[in-house]
Design a protein around this motif. Structure first.
Motif, short mmCIF file in Angstrom:
data_model
loop_
_atom_site.label_atom_id
_atom_site.label_comp_id
_atom_site.label_asym_id
_atom_site.label_seq_id
_atom_site.Cartn_x
_atom_site.Cartn_y
_atom_site.Cartn_z
N GLU A 191 48.09 37.94 34.34
CA GLU A 191 47.33 36.69 34.24
C GLU A 191 47.85 35.78 33.14
N GLN A 201 49.91 40.00 43.68
CA GLN A 201 48.67 40.40 43.02
C GLN A 201 48.68 39.85 41.60
N THR A 255 44.71 40.80 36.23
CA THR A 255 43.79 39.99 35.44
C THR A 255 43.47 40.63 34.09
N PRO A 282 43.25 43.42 41.11
CA PRO A 282 42.52 42.97 42.30
C PRO A 282 43.43 42.98 43.52
N PRO A 283 42.91 43.30 44.68
CA PRO A 283 43.74 43.41 45.88
C PRO A 283 44.35 42.06 46.26
N THR A 309 44.10 40.37 48.81
CA THR A 309 43.16 39.48 49.49
C THR A 309 42.41 38.57 48.53
N GLU A 310 42.39 38.92 47.24
CA GLU A 310 41.71 38.09 46.24
C GLU A 310 42.66 37.18 45.47
N THR A 311 43.95 37.27 45.77
CA THR A 311 44.94 36.51 45.01
C THR A 311 44.74 35.01 45.14
N GLU A 312 44.51 34.53 46.36
CA GLU A 312 44.37 33.09 46.54
C GLU A 312 43.18 32.55 45.76
N GLU A 313 42.08 33.25 45.77
CA GLU A 313 40.90 32.80 45.04
C GLU A 313 41.18 32.74 43.54
N ILE A 314 41.87 33.75 43.01
CA ILE A 314 42.20 33.78 41.59
C ILE A 314 43.11 32.60 41.23
N ARG A 355 43.47 29.73 42.83
CA ARG A 355 42.76 28.45 42.96
C ARG A 355 41.90 28.17 41.72
#
Length: 300
Positions: free
Chosen positions: A189, A221, A224, A283-284, A286-291, A293
């Protein structure tokens, strides 16, 4: 031993002179050891030192046909077809890769890595300071390269950026071929907090990461801060895997003015385990885009 290495390798890999030199050197080393011949005696047979034999077996130098021919005779390889399988690799192994045209700005130790990168089937990488080079936008790359004390002028910077874009080509082609190499990047991160260039450069870079993470051959990935400590605290590294069984995995660690390459199983297995633990803790995908953004507003 199966000496049809050229047929086996070329059937399973895009090749490249760096990898071909390593393959040829590996075969010569195996043949020498099978006969119980020392590097000193092998060197004497080709009018050279044991150090040259070592460099040949590691794929660090180009090959002379006469030297390889003499070594094969010394190692008792008399079958014409077997001999030609190895001798036939010499011309391709000695060829210059596309990256040699950047030789004026390319450190020799990094040229080895680029040659290996050209033949990989999978790269797994962990980065703590920059977005991995294979995922950088042109302007982000320019901001990073500008920090180098060895970049003498704008022409040097342009050349290095162009080379970085060229390296990315196999991984981000518009149409993803079935045999496209895979890239799995775990990015700390801290990389997203550290700005390179103006805010618009960082915003473009994060948007690009969101876009490229949707590709079937790219996994990203974000490690974080909420993870706390993790097994990869020692620093960034990459694991290169090849589509041919003749080549082991290679772990690459870049330093300020040099690099380390590990290919022994004990070393590569330890780094592979570390990468597995890191990917499990983070985090998997699938959560990368949200992080990602969540960081766009920071650079608005």
């Amino acid at each position: 031993m199966n000496l049809q290495v050229s047929e086996d390798f070329l059937a399973n890999s895009s090749g490249g002179p760096t990898v071909l030199r390593i393959l040829l050197g590996t075969q010569l080393r195996r043949l020498r050891k099978e006969k119980g011949i020392s590097r000193h005696d092998a060197g004497y047979a080709i009018r050279a030192s044991h150090a040259k034999i070592s460099r040949m077996e590691l794929g660090q130098v180009s090959f002379k046909r006469r030297d390889v021919d003499d070594l094969l005779k010394l190692y008792g390889i008399d079958d014409a077809e077997q001999r030609e399988a190895l001798l036939g690799l010499i011309s391709s192994a000695n060829a210059q890769g596309w990256w040699h045209k950047y030789g004026d700005v390319l450190p020799q130790w990094f040229g080895v890595y680029v040659g290996l990168e050209e033949a990989v089937s999978v790269i797994r990488t962990f980065e703590v300071q920059f977005v991995p080079g294979l995922l950088q936008t042109r302007e982000y790359a320019r901001s990073v390269v500008r920090l180098s004390r060895t970049a003498r002028n704008d022409e040097d910077i342009d050349s290095r950026v162009q080379m970085r874009m060229r390296r990315q080509a196999r991984f981000v082609e518009p149409e993803v071929p079935a045999d496209a190499p895979r890239l799995w990047a775990v990015i700390d991160e801290a990389v997203l907090h550290r700005p390179y260039g103006q805010p618009e450069v960082m915003r473009e870079q994060i948007e690009y990461l969101i876009e490229v993470a949707r590709r079937p051959n790219v996994t990203i990935q974000i490690a974080t801060f909420a993870m706390g400590g993790h097994a990869a605290a020692g620093g960034p590294f990459s694991i290169l895997r090849f589509p041919t069984p003749q080549l082991p995995d290679v772990v690459y660690l870049e330093q300020l003015s040099s690099a380390l390459y590990f290919d022994k199983f004990d070393d590569t297995h330890r780094y592979a385990q570390t990468m597995d633990h890191l990917a499990t803790q983070a985090p998997p995908p699938t959560e990368t885009e949200e992080i990602l953004r969540g960081f766009l507003e920071r650079y608005s």
